[in-house]
Design a protein around this motif. Sequence first.
Motif, PDB file in Angstrom:
ATOM      1  N   GLU A  39       0.829  -1.212   0.000  1.00 32.11           N
ATOM      2  CA  GLU A  39       0.000   0.000   0.000  1.00 32.11           C
ATOM      3  C   GLU A  39       0.861   1.259   0.000  1.00 32.11           C
ATOM      4  N   PHE A  40       1.959   1.212   0.748  1.00 33.42           N
ATOM      5  CA  PHE A  40       2.881   2.341   0.793  1.00 33.42           C
ATOM      6  C   PHE A  40       3.501   2.598  -0.575  1.00 33.42           C
ATOM      7  N   VAL A  41       3.997   1.547  -1.210  1.00 30.04           N
ATOM      8  CA  VAL A  41       4.632   1.695  -2.525  1.00 30.04           C
ATOM      9  C   VAL A  41       3.625   2.196  -3.551  1.00 30.04           C
ATOM     10  N   ASN A  42       2.445   1.599  -3.581  1.00 25.96           N
ATOM     11  CA  ASN A  42       1.431   2.010  -4.563  1.00 25.96           C
ATOM     12  C   ASN A  42       1.030   3.462  -4.363  1.00 25.96           C
ATOM     13  N   PHE A  43       0.869   3.875  -3.107  1.00 27.58           N
ATOM     14  CA  PHE A  43       0.487   5.264  -2.834  1.00 27.58           C
ATOM     15  C   PHE A  43       1.583   6.226  -3.269  1.00 27.58           C
TER      16      PHE A  43
END
Length: 402
Positions: free
Chosen positions: A39-43
Amino acid sequence: MGAEIITGIAEFRATVRDWCRAHVPAEWRATQTGATDAEFVNFQQSWFQELRTAGYAVPHWPREYGGGMPIPEQIVLYQELAAHDAPRLVLPFVAIHHAAATLLAGGTAEQRQRHLPAILDGELWVQGFSEPDAGSDLAALRTAGRRDGDDYLVTGQKVWASGAQYADWCLLLARTDPEAAERKGISYFLMDMRSPGIDVRPIRQATGESHFCEIFLDEVRIPGANLLGTENRGWQLAQQTLGAERGLTMLELAERLGNAGFRWLVEECRKPGALGRPALDDPRTTDRLARLETELTGLRALCRDLVERHDAGTAGPADASIVKLYYSELLQRMTDFGAEISGLPGQTVLRKPMSGGWESGTWVLDFVGSWEWTIPGGSSEIQRTIIGERGLGLPREPAGAR
């Protein structure tokens, strides 16, 4: 002409404000607190592309690579992003600042054309400089690179590598001439992190994050085309990377600290304390806030001056170290005060948003995290040595004292 410039800046500020109101995710702090790695990378990748589409992702790059924003407009951009509590570009930070500065300073045309557009498309980088016995004394590094035909085989260990678990490429320093003096036998490589022989191990920190990693290298093959600059002359080029880390990246960080960070600190002081009244009612609190605000004003002015003089080619040899030292120690003092004011309730906050800055308003975690700023990129002691020797012209330390 002066009135035209002022009008242009005012119009640009209004444009950025409108863009921030429309595009800064309203609930990003909540969604990024406790987010998974995916989720961190995608955001982060999504937010980077939002900024890129608007022309705000790499304003400091040359125009031909998607930048070219004048310094006064860069200042306004970072002021408004901070004022609107925009997420910080944590993952692309090394790529858009350190890797880009190094490629522009010493990369071949082919290397720049290969990587700069790829960075805009989301290519992530890590900096492979520090080692267990070569942190502040970077010239003591032992990671070894040896020729093997047209390639190099590299073996060794790096540590404190921010975001290595996500990175596609690495800015790597290795010793290629073990017989040469420390600074004269180092080469600079661009290393593909998908190469065989690389083992990345995240380091769990006191804050619960794993921002740093160890990188173990076992006979990693690096093509000769990925040598940056000249063999055994990597130390000089590494100073370009460290200059970006110590100075030019600070413009945004100073605006965030002096804008949203200070605003959150004042709000913390307005909350009822242990005795049922706000800390802001105490004149000692207002005195400390006034002193911090004065220091923050100085920091922001210092950063703007450095960027303007760097752009004009008139920056001094120790100016970046002055900014790095000033920012890191002011960050510690400010987050320390926030941790003190937040009291016992502040000790119970165990998570902070992953896409936030160093001043997230979770003061205890911010304070613990602030200490890393006085170590990487050259410790505060190293910065003072650089300022004394290169900036003030004082005698160099004896070799045995280094």
